[in-house]
Design a protein around this motif. Structure first.
Motif, PDB file in Angstrom:
ATOM      1  N   ILE A   8       2.492  33.754  -5.002  1.00  0.00           N
ATOM      2  CA  ILE A   8       3.643  33.183  -5.132  1.00  0.00           C
ATOM      3  C   ILE A   8       3.732  31.702  -5.234  1.00  0.00           C
ATOM      4  O   ILE A   8       4.592  31.056  -6.080  1.00  0.00           O
ATOM      5  CB  ILE A   8       4.848  33.512  -3.908  1.00  0.00           C
ATOM      6  N   ALA A   9       3.072  30.918  -4.224  1.00  0.00           N
ATOM      7  CA  ALA A   9       3.009  29.598  -4.251  1.00  0.00           C
ATOM      8  C   ALA A   9       2.245  29.247  -5.615  1.00  0.00           C
ATOM      9  O   ALA A   9       2.363  28.117  -6.227  1.00  0.00           O
ATOM     10  CB  ALA A   9       2.146  29.210  -3.154  1.00  0.00           C
ATOM     11  N   PHE A  10       1.126  30.017  -6.027  1.00  0.00           N
ATOM     12  CA  PHE A  10       0.175  29.869  -7.122  1.00  0.00           C
ATOM     13  C   PHE A  10       1.202  29.779  -8.398  1.00  0.00           C
ATOM     14  O   PHE A  10       1.246  28.967  -9.411  1.00  0.00           O
ATOM     15  CB  PHE A  10      -0.742  30.932  -7.370  1.00  0.00           C
ATOM     16  N   ALA A  11       2.149  30.649  -8.462  1.00  0.00           N
ATOM     17  CA  ALA A  11       2.934  30.950  -9.603  1.00  0.00           C
ATOM     18  C   ALA A  11       3.964  29.824  -9.462  1.00  0.00           C
ATOM     19  O   ALA A  11       4.420  29.264 -10.681  1.00  0.00           O
ATOM     20  CB  ALA A  11       3.670  32.345  -9.604  1.00  0.00           C
ATOM     21  N   ALA A  12       4.625  29.329  -8.514  1.00  0.00           N
ATOM     22  CA  ALA A  12       5.503  28.113  -8.393  1.00  0.00           C
ATOM     23  C   ALA A  12       4.749  26.952  -8.817  1.00  0.00           C
ATOM     24  O   ALA A  12       5.427  26.222  -9.755  1.00  0.00           O
ATOM     25  CB  ALA A  12       6.146  27.981  -7.231  1.00  0.00           C
ATOM     26  N   ALA A  13       3.484  26.691  -8.427  1.00  0.00           N
ATOM     27  CA  ALA A  13       3.027  25.634  -8.997  1.00  0.00           C
ATOM     28  C   ALA A  13       2.485  25.538 -10.685  1.00  0.00           C
ATOM     29  O   ALA A  13       2.922  24.778 -11.310  1.00  0.00           O
ATOM     30  CB  ALA A  13       1.356  25.576  -8.420  1.00  0.00           C
ATOM     31  N   GLN A  14       2.212  27.064 -11.179  1.00  0.00           N
ATOM     32  CA  GLN A  14       2.282  27.048 -12.747  1.00  0.00           C
ATOM     33  C   GLN A  14       3.313  26.742 -13.432  1.00  0.00           C
ATOM     34  O   GLN A  14       3.461  26.237 -14.470  1.00  0.00           O
ATOM     35  CB  GLN A  14       1.369  28.386 -13.027  1.00  0.00           C
ATOM     36  N   LEU A  15       4.803  27.130 -12.861  1.00  0.00           N
ATOM     37  CA  LEU A  15       5.873  27.156 -13.440  1.00  0.00           C
ATOM     38  C   LEU A  15       6.408  25.603 -13.295  1.00  0.00           C
ATOM     39  O   LEU A  15       7.078  25.263 -14.204  1.00  0.00           O
ATOM     40  CB  LEU A  15       6.860  28.080 -12.768  1.00  0.00           C
ATOM     41  N   SER A  16       5.825  24.820 -12.379  1.00  0.00           N
ATOM     42  CA  SER A  16       6.113  23.451 -12.316  1.00  0.00           C
ATOM     43  C   SER A  16       5.461  22.480 -13.331  1.00  0.00           C
ATOM     44  O   SER A  16       5.981  21.612 -13.882  1.00  0.00           O
ATOM     45  CB  SER A  16       5.829  22.901 -10.948  1.00  0.00           C
ATOM     46  N   LYS A  17       4.036  22.608 -13.432  1.00  0.00           N
ATOM     47  CA  LYS A  17       3.159  21.828 -14.345  1.00  0.00           C
ATOM     48  C   LYS A  17       1.998  22.389 -14.654  1.00  0.00           C
ATOM     49  O   LYS A  17       1.217  23.096 -13.893  1.00  0.00           O
ATOM     50  CB  LYS A  17       2.959  20.608 -13.782  1.00  0.00           C
ATOM     51  N   PHE A  18       1.465  22.402 -15.919  1.00  0.00           N
ATOM     52  CA  PHE A  18       0.189  22.910 -16.444  1.00  0.00           C
ATOM     53  C   PHE A  18      -0.747  22.248 -15.511  1.00  0.00           C
ATOM     54  O   PHE A  18      -1.967  22.864 -15.799  1.00  0.00           O
ATOM     55  CB  PHE A  18       0.066  22.552 -17.861  1.00  0.00           C
ATOM     56  N   THR A  19      -0.792  21.211 -14.909  1.00  0.00           N
ATOM     57  CA  THR A  19      -1.939  20.745 -13.997  1.00  0.00           C
ATOM     58  C   THR A  19      -2.529  21.714 -12.977  1.00  0.00           C
ATOM     59  O   THR A  19      -3.691  21.597 -12.864  1.00  0.00           O
ATOM     60  CB  THR A  19      -1.370  19.329 -13.491  1.00  0.00           C
ATOM     61  N   ALA A  20      -1.277  22.429 -12.636  1.00  0.00           N
ATOM     62  CA  ALA A  20      -1.717  23.478 -11.552  1.00  0.00           C
ATOM     63  C   ALA A  20      -2.622  24.436 -12.022  1.00  0.00           C
ATOM     64  O   ALA A  20      -3.210  25.208 -11.376  1.00  0.00           O
ATOM     65  CB  ALA A  20      -0.320  24.208 -11.087  1.00  0.00           C
ATOM     66  N   MET A  21      -3.059  24.486 -13.406  1.00  0.00           N
ATOM     67  CA  MET A  21      -4.175  25.598 -13.654  1.00  0.00           C
ATOM     68  C   MET A  21      -5.421  25.370 -13.016  1.00  0.00           C
ATOM     69  O   MET A  21      -6.302  26.378 -12.815  1.00  0.00           O
ATOM     70  CB  MET A  21      -4.249  25.375 -15.168  1.00  0.00           C
TER      71      MET A  21
END
Length: 224
Positions: free
Chosen positions: A87-100
């Motif tokens: 869930i935290a991983f998905a929230a990061a992906q939805l915030s910014k592409f850097t989270a990849m």
């Protein structure tokens, strides 16, 4: 003002995570020091009162890393931890592409824990698959599954990186991600390739320069 207030709890949650993780690793003094470093960091102070994506991305990545570390550290016995990490991983992906960058990070943590025999290969693999599946579902649900199964040939890619993908990915096979999500990533890659226009001290240029990092840090201190 309302938008700015909405970011402050996110920053406070990040501070709590820094305290909690340091406490579990090294005790109360280290936890207090970590929390103080977070609280008085000029960059975090500045972004904690701005309506933007940088702070939510950082906190979500921090939370995903912490939860995944907990899962691997406990040998994968707690099944809820990979779900929370996803869930935290998905929230990061939805915030910014850097989270990849989180994907290889979690894989490296799992490999390290497998080597020191803290977690088995099977449980680590199950955790990674769980993270991938829940993250994929969360991203697609957020976009309402709009264009999630469009074939590659229907994407008018502009960046060199994504155009090269079409050479190895069959044109009739879908990417399984929302159309706008993929198109947004393509735009980001294109801008990074050609260089985004910037301006500093009367000079207009493309891309970034080494001394702009110091200028941004000073600006963050002033905002703080």
């Amino acid at each position: 003002m309302i938008g700015r207030l909405g970011l402050m709890p996110v920053s406070c949650f990040g501070l709590w995570l820094a305290w909690k993780w340091a406490y579990e690793l090294y005790g109360a003094k280290s936890a207090l020091a970590s929390a103080a470093i977070w609280a008085f960091n000029p960059d975090l102070i500045a972004h904690g009162s701005l309506v933007g994506t940088d702070l939510p991305t950082a906190v979500a990545m921090f939370a995903a890393t912490y939860l995944w570390w907990r899962f691997c550290d406990e040998g994968g016995r707690r099944k809820l931890l990979p779900i929370l990490a996803a869930i935290a991983f998905a929230a990061a992906q939805l915030s910014k592409f850097t989270a990849m960058i989180l994907a290889p990070m979690l894989a490296c943590v799992a490999i390290y824990r497998i080597i020191d025999r803290t977690i088995t290969v099977r449980r680590a693999a199950i955790g990674l698959v769980t993270c991938a599946a829940i993250s994929w579902l969360a991203v697609n649900l957020t976009y309402g599954f709009r264009g999630s199964f469009k074939p590659v040939r229907e994407y008018p890619f502009e960046s060199k990186s994504m155009k090269s993908l079409t050479k190895v990915w069959p044109g009739s096979v879908p990417l399984f991600m929302p159309y706008e999500y993929v198109a947004g990533f393509d735009v980001q890659k294109y801008e990074s390739e050609v260089g985004v226009p910037a301006f500093l001290l009367g000079d207009s240029y493309l891309g970034s320069r080494w001394y702009t990092i110091r200028s941004r840090w000073r600006a963050s201190c002033r905002l703080g």
